[in-house]
Design a protein around this motif. Structure first.
Motif, PDB file in Angstrom:
ATOM      1  N   ILE A 131       0.611  -1.100   0.366  1.00  0.00           N
ATOM      2  CA  ILE A 131       0.109   0.371  -0.047  1.00  0.00           C
ATOM      3  C   ILE A 131       0.994   0.909   0.524  1.00  0.00           C
ATOM      4  O   ILE A 131       1.966   1.045   0.376  1.00  0.00           O
ATOM      5  CB  ILE A 131      -1.086   0.045   1.256  1.00  0.00           C
ATOM      6  CG1 ILE A 131       0.311  -0.191   2.802  1.00  0.00           C
ATOM      7  CG2 ILE A 131      -2.246  -0.862   1.009  1.00  0.00           C
ATOM      8  CD1 ILE A 131      -1.013   0.105   3.837  1.00  0.00           C
ATOM      9  N   ILE A 132       0.270   2.220  -0.356  1.00  0.00           N
ATOM     10  CA  ILE A 132       0.911   3.905  -0.676  1.00  0.00           C
ATOM     11  C   ILE A 132       0.844   4.403   0.649  1.00  0.00           C
ATOM     12  O   ILE A 132       0.045   4.018   1.589  1.00  0.00           O
ATOM     13  CB  ILE A 132       0.357   4.393  -1.226  1.00  0.00           C
ATOM     14  CG1 ILE A 132       0.587   4.259  -2.792  1.00  0.00           C
ATOM     15  CG2 ILE A 132       1.761   6.045  -0.901  1.00  0.00           C
ATOM     16  CD1 ILE A 132      -0.606   4.777  -3.618  1.00  0.00           C
ATOM     17  N   ARG A 133       2.349   4.601   1.458  1.00  0.00           N
ATOM     18  CA  ARG A 133       2.096   5.287   2.693  1.00  0.00           C
ATOM     19  C   ARG A 133       3.101   5.914   2.598  1.00  0.00           C
ATOM     20  O   ARG A 133       4.229   6.463   1.414  1.00  0.00           O
ATOM     21  CB  ARG A 133       3.100   4.424   3.303  1.00  0.00           C
ATOM     22  CG  ARG A 133       2.203   3.299   4.728  1.00  0.00           C
ATOM     23  CD  ARG A 133       0.763   4.535   5.411  1.00  0.00           C
ATOM     24  NE  ARG A 133       0.048   3.531   5.874  1.00  0.00           N
ATOM     25  CZ  ARG A 133      -0.869   2.999   5.534  1.00  0.00           C
ATOM     26  NH1 ARG A 133      -1.186   3.749   3.911  1.00  0.00           N
ATOM     27  NH2 ARG A 133      -2.136   2.752   6.779  1.00  0.00           N
ATOM     28  N   TYR A 134       3.778   7.418   3.283  1.00  0.00           N
ATOM     29  CA  TYR A 134       4.158   9.144   2.545  1.00  0.00           C
ATOM     30  C   TYR A 134       5.869   8.570   3.875  1.00  0.00           C
ATOM     31  O   TYR A 134       4.927   8.552   5.272  1.00  0.00           O
ATOM     32  CB  TYR A 134       3.443   9.937   2.966  1.00  0.00           C
ATOM     33  CG  TYR A 134       2.607  10.150   1.773  1.00  0.00           C
ATOM     34  CD1 TYR A 134       2.689  10.494   1.172  1.00  0.00           C
ATOM     35  CD2 TYR A 134       1.074   9.509   1.399  1.00  0.00           C
ATOM     36  CE1 TYR A 134       2.364  10.729  -0.381  1.00  0.00           C
ATOM     37  CE2 TYR A 134       0.422   8.689   0.404  1.00  0.00           C
ATOM     38  CZ  TYR A 134       0.896  10.121  -0.775  1.00  0.00           C
ATOM     39  OH  TYR A 134       0.167   9.495  -1.946  1.00  0.00           O
TER      40      TYR A 134
ATOM     41  N   ARG B 246      -3.189  28.631   1.556  1.00  0.00           N
ATOM     42  CA  ARG B 246      -5.001  29.043   1.245  1.00  0.00           C
ATOM     43  C   ARG B 246      -5.744  29.505   2.277  1.00  0.00           C
ATOM     44  O   ARG B 246      -5.363  28.477   3.365  1.00  0.00           O
ATOM     45  CB  ARG B 246      -5.451  28.128   0.340  1.00  0.00           C
ATOM     46  CG  ARG B 246      -5.231  28.995  -1.182  1.00  0.00           C
ATOM     47  CD  ARG B 246      -5.454  27.505  -2.058  1.00  0.00           C
ATOM     48  NE  ARG B 246      -4.934  27.499  -3.190  1.00  0.00           N
ATOM     49  CZ  ARG B 246      -4.679  28.100  -4.365  1.00  0.00           C
ATOM     50  NH1 ARG B 246      -6.344  28.571  -4.803  1.00  0.00           N
ATOM     51  NH2 ARG B 246      -3.959  27.836  -5.798  1.00  0.00           N
TER      52      ARG B 246
ATOM     53  N   PRO C 124      -8.360  27.501   4.858  1.00  0.00           N
ATOM     54  CA  PRO C 124      -8.853  26.214   4.557  1.00  0.00           C
ATOM     55  C   PRO C 124     -10.482  26.848   4.405  1.00  0.00           C
ATOM     56  O   PRO C 124     -11.169  25.893   4.097  1.00  0.00           O
ATOM     57  CB  PRO C 124      -8.563  25.524   5.872  1.00  0.00           C
ATOM     58  CG  PRO C 124      -7.612  26.261   6.957  1.00  0.00           C
ATOM     59  CD  PRO C 124      -7.419  27.815   5.991  1.00  0.00           C
TER      60      PRO C 124
ATOM     61  N   PRO D 109     -11.355  28.902   0.035  1.00  0.00           N
ATOM     62  CA  PRO D 109      -9.942  29.147  -0.709  1.00  0.00           C
ATOM     63  C   PRO D 109      -9.900  29.626  -1.617  1.00  0.00           C
ATOM     64  O   PRO D 109      -8.137  29.722  -1.744  1.00  0.00           O
ATOM     65  CB  PRO D 109     -10.432  26.966  -1.878  1.00  0.00           C
ATOM     66  CG  PRO D 109     -11.831  27.043  -0.693  1.00  0.00           C
ATOM     67  CD  PRO D 109     -12.061  28.196  -0.306  1.00  0.00           C
TER      68      PRO D 109
ATOM     69  N   LYS E 221       0.051   7.955   6.282  1.00  0.00           N
ATOM     70  CA  LYS E 221      -1.282   7.654   5.698  1.00  0.00           C
ATOM     71  C   LYS E 221      -1.468   8.435   4.914  1.00  0.00           C
ATOM     72  O   LYS E 221      -1.212  10.082   4.941  1.00  0.00           O
ATOM     73  CB  LYS E 221      -3.007   7.519   7.322  1.00  0.00           C
ATOM     74  CG  LYS E 221      -2.289   5.654   6.970  1.00  0.00           C
ATOM     75  CD  LYS E 221      -3.913   5.514   7.605  1.00  0.00           C
ATOM     76  CE  LYS E 221      -4.087   5.391   8.474  1.00  0.00           C
ATOM     77  NZ  LYS E 221      -5.379   4.625   8.876  1.00  0.00           N
ATOM     78  N   PRO E 222      -2.266   7.863   3.674  1.00  0.00           N
ATOM     79  CA  PRO E 222      -2.705   8.778   2.658  1.00  0.00           C
ATOM     80  C   PRO E 222      -3.249  10.356   2.673  1.00  0.00           C
ATOM     81  O   PRO E 222      -2.933  11.591   2.518  1.00  0.00           O
ATOM     82  CB  PRO E 222      -3.170   8.564   1.456  1.00  0.00           C
ATOM     83  CG  PRO E 222      -2.982   7.337   1.657  1.00  0.00           C
ATOM     84  CD  PRO E 222      -2.224   6.793   3.066  1.00  0.00           C
TER      85      PRO E 222
ATOM     86  N   ASP F 263      -2.037  14.190   2.860  1.00  0.00           N
ATOM     87  CA  ASP F 263      -2.423  15.407   1.882  1.00  0.00           C
ATOM     88  C   ASP F 263      -3.014  16.660   2.788  1.00  0.00           C
ATOM     89  O   ASP F 263      -2.851  17.445   2.461  1.00  0.00           O
ATOM     90  CB  ASP F 263      -4.218  14.972   1.369  1.00  0.00           C
ATOM     91  CG  ASP F 263      -3.898  13.407   0.160  1.00  0.00           C
ATOM     92  OD1 ASP F 263      -2.623  14.083  -0.137  1.00  0.00           O
ATOM     93  OD2 ASP F 263      -5.361  13.679  -0.194  1.00  0.00           O
ATOM     94  N   GLN F 264      -3.576  16.483   3.836  1.00  0.00           N
ATOM     95  CA  GLN F 264      -3.129  17.105   5.034  1.00  0.00           C
ATOM     96  C   GLN F 264      -2.412  18.096   5.278  1.00  0.00           C
ATOM     97  O   GLN F 264      -2.289  19.647   5.552  1.00  0.00           O
ATOM     98  CB  GLN F 264      -4.364  16.722   6.651  1.00  0.00           C
ATOM     99  CG  GLN F 264      -6.121  16.561   6.114  1.00  0.00           C
ATOM    100  CD  GLN F 264      -6.006  15.681   7.342  1.00  0.00           C
ATOM    101  OE1 GLN F 264      -5.566  15.452   8.690  1.00  0.00           O
ATOM    102  NE2 GLN F 264      -6.706  14.833   7.158  1.00  0.00           N
TER     103      GLN F 264
ATOM    104  N   THR G 112       0.045  18.103   3.201  1.00  0.00           N
ATOM    105  CA  THR G 112       0.572  19.205   1.826  1.00  0.00           C
ATOM    106  C   THR G 112      -0.245  20.016   2.300  1.00  0.00           C
ATOM    107  O   THR G 112       0.017  21.655   2.219  1.00  0.00           O
ATOM    108  CB  THR G 112       0.376  18.482   0.693  1.00  0.00           C
ATOM    109  OG1 THR G 112       0.455  16.844   1.290  1.00  0.00           O
ATOM    110  CG2 THR G 112       0.257  19.179  -0.332  1.00  0.00           C
ATOM    111  N   ALA G 113      -2.011  20.703   2.335  1.00  0.00           N
ATOM    112  CA  ALA G 113      -2.511  21.443   2.897  1.00  0.00           C
ATOM    113  C   ALA G 113      -2.135  23.181   3.229  1.00  0.00           C
ATOM    114  O   ALA G 113      -1.987  23.582   3.738  1.00  0.00           O
ATOM    115  CB  ALA G 113      -3.862  21.140   2.756  1.00  0.00           C
TER     116      ALA G 113
END
Lengths: 210, 606
Positions: free
Chosen positions: B81-84, B102, B104, B107, B151-152, B156-157, B159-160
């Motif tokens: 699986i994908i992990r970061y 931005r 939240p 945006p 976890k993905p 993502d959070q 990265t945001a």
């Protein structure tokens, strides 16, 4: 008509020489008269220039539109790819959770937590010859006969489904379930910047109601 | 008139002159531009084209996904699986006191956030201490690893958050959703790429697949240039390996064996379930099975698969093979009667039994039913030394089973010329010879399978990335016994349970045949003598048409050896296997071979 007149007058201007002997006039007549280039085609050339510019402008607009279309397509691809990857990632994550929950250790622990016990003896009913073989015994809760619990998978970052040992009270094993609850609905994080290997963030989209 | 003409003439000259100059300038420019063009395009001075191309051209590796490992029903035992990994560049982060991102909530608005606030949010997402994160983010270095296996959704959070210098890097993580269920068989990875145990090791090449690549041109804005060549060599994902293991039965067997090992303080326990007609290994349970998610959490000796790697002296289970050989060679029959003393001496070697008894009568079936060493030696000595060796060899003893696991033991079966005066008899009852549990199981499989020995099947099929299923064949090794002898041997085994001493092994509704084995276990590490016992039981069911062979082995239990032969474990695991696979209950009357023969036991029965 006027042009013919002009020609006539023009040819007579400045002709001061006397007439020569006989052969001369024949030669004179053969000479091509000098003419001013008529100005009439001027209007046509303007039309031509205009049409040239129109074609040029059309071509430029065409190229521009095509380019915009291509870039837009590229942005759309980036956007859709971002969507695809985030969807496939969340799909993978959910599949992973399902697999974790359905691991035999975790299933057994959950079943135990719900008060289920292994069956003590089975009987078989043969419908072909209407016989009953084996002895079916009602399952009883016997803490002494309980089997040792195999440890739950230790997946890094994965929520542990089982924390309770088999001989613990059913109520205790209930606890992790509530713990896992908040994970189930994927938090709708709206403004995620998807870079996807590039440096330009995908167009941010508003969610309805925002 | 004339002056006007002169003026006109002078004006024309000037115009012509200007035109000439203009033309000259234009031509010079054209020459310069043309020359440059020729220099660039024609001669390519300074490799400009290549430099520009290399600026735009990007080649990325498309990593092949490692194949999954599944059980027979398609339940995933291992997949990727994908992990970061979350990485920070402190040299970028430290000087950035504030940064923009931005809002939240809206945006379209950009808000300014302080460095500490950003790091605080980052620490909260990583579930780490803020001060630790700040310490890692401060400095002049270019790289600092903050977290692994994120976890993905969390990635993502992160990265945001847009914290300066923070990058999430995707990595592939191998996960084993069932953990220690079949953990040893599945194996594990080293450095996340190379299999170093079990199927992960032996099938590494097939699981890995081949990496692909993509070459394309990218503009300065980070967008792929659409018209430019885009060459994609697709990655060849690894194949999925489907095992013959049934994870539910595997889990049950592991539980049963673990419970017994715990209650008896044994060193370890093994349980193997094999399917008779195919050689499928349905379950191969080990006590303390490793969790491949965390191989470091297991002791080194628990990491393998003992059923194939550990060779132990099998003990009395070997008597069945000797009895089958005697029948096949025509040197005895199941109902032949032997008069057996308490101690039997041959060639100066004296053999006793596990219990004292006056001289009594037992048939060959009775010798098995009461597990008599004396009787086995009496009957077995009819085979020459070479025949004893050849027969054990025929049953697969002394040859490594062809199973795709690392470190498969072939056991120790020395050639008859090296046997000493005692060993030539002890091999008849499974001492002085060692074999793995799998070897014993497969030998019994040949008896159950009407005399045909099969190759153990652990891999059911390879499933390609395209979904194509390539089944592994059922392979016959050799015919060991004639069908008649196999049947007679099965009858003797059934009588052990119906008429002999091991009625515990009975399963309601099914006819069962089994043989126990208790052997003294030679000490490890070259120590002389014996250290404890090995208790085992191997059997098959249903006897009218055997479907499964099950062996349970407990190594060196600390409690009293008698009565912990594992008959109840055999019954539990075999019963579970039969019911789980909807095997129809037995038909026909159970075989009940006379254990004493004519005249009975002479009243010596215990």
């Amino acid at each position: 008509m006027s042009s013919v007149n002009n020609r006539m007058t023009a040819s007579s201007i400045g002709n001061t020489a006397r007439k020569l002997a006989a052969p001369a006039p024949a030669k004179e007549r053969r000479r091509t008269p000098l003419v001013v280039v008529p100005a009439a085609p001027r209007r046509r050339s303007l039309m031509f220039v205009i049409s040239c510019f129109t074609v040029l402008a059309a071509a430029l607009v065409g190229v521009l539109t095509l380019n915009i279309q291509l870039s837009e397509g590229q942005y759309a691809i980036v956007n859709l790819k971002a969507q695809q990857s985030s969807l496939s990632k969340s799909n993978q994550e959910l599949t992973q959770q399902v697999q974790n929950f359905s691991a035999p250790q975790n299933l057994a622990a959950k079943a135990g937590a719900l008060g289920m016990v292994p069956s003590a003896g089975q009987g078989q009913i043969d419908l072909d010859n209407l016989t009953v073989t084996g002895k079916a015994v009602a399952a009883v809760k016997d803490p002494k006969s309980g089997l040792v619990q195999i440890a739950a998978p230790e997946i890094a970052g994965q929520l542990s489904v089982v924390t309770a040992l088999p001989d613990q009270q059913p109520g205790q094993a209930q606890a992790p379930e509530t713990k896992t609850k908040p994970v189930a609905p994927a938090a709708p994080e709206v403004p995620k910047v998807q870079l996807n290997g590039g440096s330009v963030p995908a167009p941010a989209q508003r969610t309805p109601g925002n | 008139m004339s002056t006007g003409r002169n003026n006109r003439k002078g004006g024309a000259t000037r115009v012509r002159k200007r035109l000439r100059i203009g033309l000259g300038v234009m031509l010079t420019l054209l020459l310069v531009v043309g020359g440059k063009l020729i220099l660039i395009q024609g001669f390519d001075i300074g490799d400009l084209a290549a430099k520009a191309e290399s600026l735009r051209a990007k080649t990325v590796t498309l990593p092949a996904q490692r194949g999954a490992i599944e059980d027979i029903n398609g339940n995933v035992l291992a997949n990727s699986i994908i992990r970061y990994n979350v990485v920070i560049d402190p040299s970028t982060n430290t000087p950035a006191d504030t940064f923009e991102r931005r809002d939240p909530k809206d945006p379209t608005r950009v808000v300014e956030v302080s460095r500490d606030q950003g790091l605080k949010e980052l620490a909260a997402l990583l579930k780490q201490d803020f001060n630790a994160v700040k310490a890692a983010a401060t400095g002049t270095s270019k790289y600092s690893l903050l977290a692994k296996g994120v976890k993905p959704d969390v990635a993502d959070q992160i990265t945001a958050l847009n914290v300066p210098g923070v990058v999430t890097q995707g990595t592939s993580q191998r996960v084993y959703p069932d953990g220690s269920v079949a953990g040893g068989i599945v194996g594990y990875l080293q450095d996340g790429t190379t299999g170093v145990g079990g199927i992960e090791q032996t099938q590494d090449k097939l699981l890995q697949g081949t990496d692909g690549s993509r070459s394309f041109e990218m503009g300065a804005d980070g967008l792929v240039i659409p018209q430019a060549p885009d060459k994609v060599t697709a990655a060849q994902n690894g194949q999925t390996v489907r095992l013959t293991i049934n994870r539910d039965l595997q889990y049950y067997a592991q539980q049963v064996i673990q419970t017994r090992v715990k209650s008896t303080g044994a060193e370890y326990g093994i349980a193997v379930v094999a399917e008779v007609g195919t050689g499928n290994i349905v379950a191969m349970a080990d006590s303390n099975a490793p969790d491949p998610n965390n191989p470091g959490g297991s002791a080194a000796q628990d990491l393998g698969v003992r059923a194939v790697q550990a060779a132990v002296e099998p003990g009395s289970v070997e008597k069945t093979l000797v009895a089958a050989a005697l029948v096949e060679e025509g040197k005895s029959t199941p109902q032949e009667q032997f008069h057996i003393p308490n101690e039997y001496t041959v060639n100066g070697q004296t053999f006793g039994d596990s219990f004292d008894h006056p001289a009594f009568n037992r048939t060959l079936a009775g010798i098995l039913g009461y597990s008599l060493n004396t009787g086995t030696v009496m009957a077995g000595q009819r085979l020459t030394k070479q025949e004893r060796y050849d027969w054990l060899k025929k049953f697969g003893i002394g040859e490594a089973p062809d199973i795709p696991l690392p470190g498969v033991s072939q056991g120790i079966l020395t050639t008859p010329d090296k046997w000493d005066g005692r060993q030539e008899y002890t091999v008849l009852f499974g001492q002085g010879v060692s074999q793995s549990v799998l070897q014993t199981v497969m030998a019994y499989q040949s008896i159950a399978n009407d005399g045909v020995l099969l190759k153990p099947r652990l891999i059911d099929a390879y499933i390609g990335p395209d979904g194509k299923v390539q089944k592994t064949p059922v392979t016959e090794v050799r015919r060991v016994l004639s069908p008649e002898t196999a049947q007679k041997t099965k009858d003797m085994l059934e009588s052990v349970v119906t008429a002999g001493e091991w009625k515990d092994a009975q399963i309601a509704g099914y006819r069962v045949g089994a043989k126990t084995g208790t052997s003294q276990s030679p000490c490890d590490n070259g120590q002389a003598g014996y250290c404890g016992y090995t208790a085992s039981i191997v059997g098959m069911a249903p006897m009218d048409d055997p479907k499964y062979v099950v062996e349970v082995l407990i190594q060196r239990p600390k409690t009293n050896i008698m009565g912990i032969d594992g008959a109840d474990l055999f019954r539990d695991i075999m019963g579970q296997a039969l019911r789980m696979n909807n095997v129809a209950p037995s038909t026909g009357a159970p075989v009940h071979l006379d254990q004493y023969g004519p005249g009975g036991s002479d009243g010596t029965q215990k």
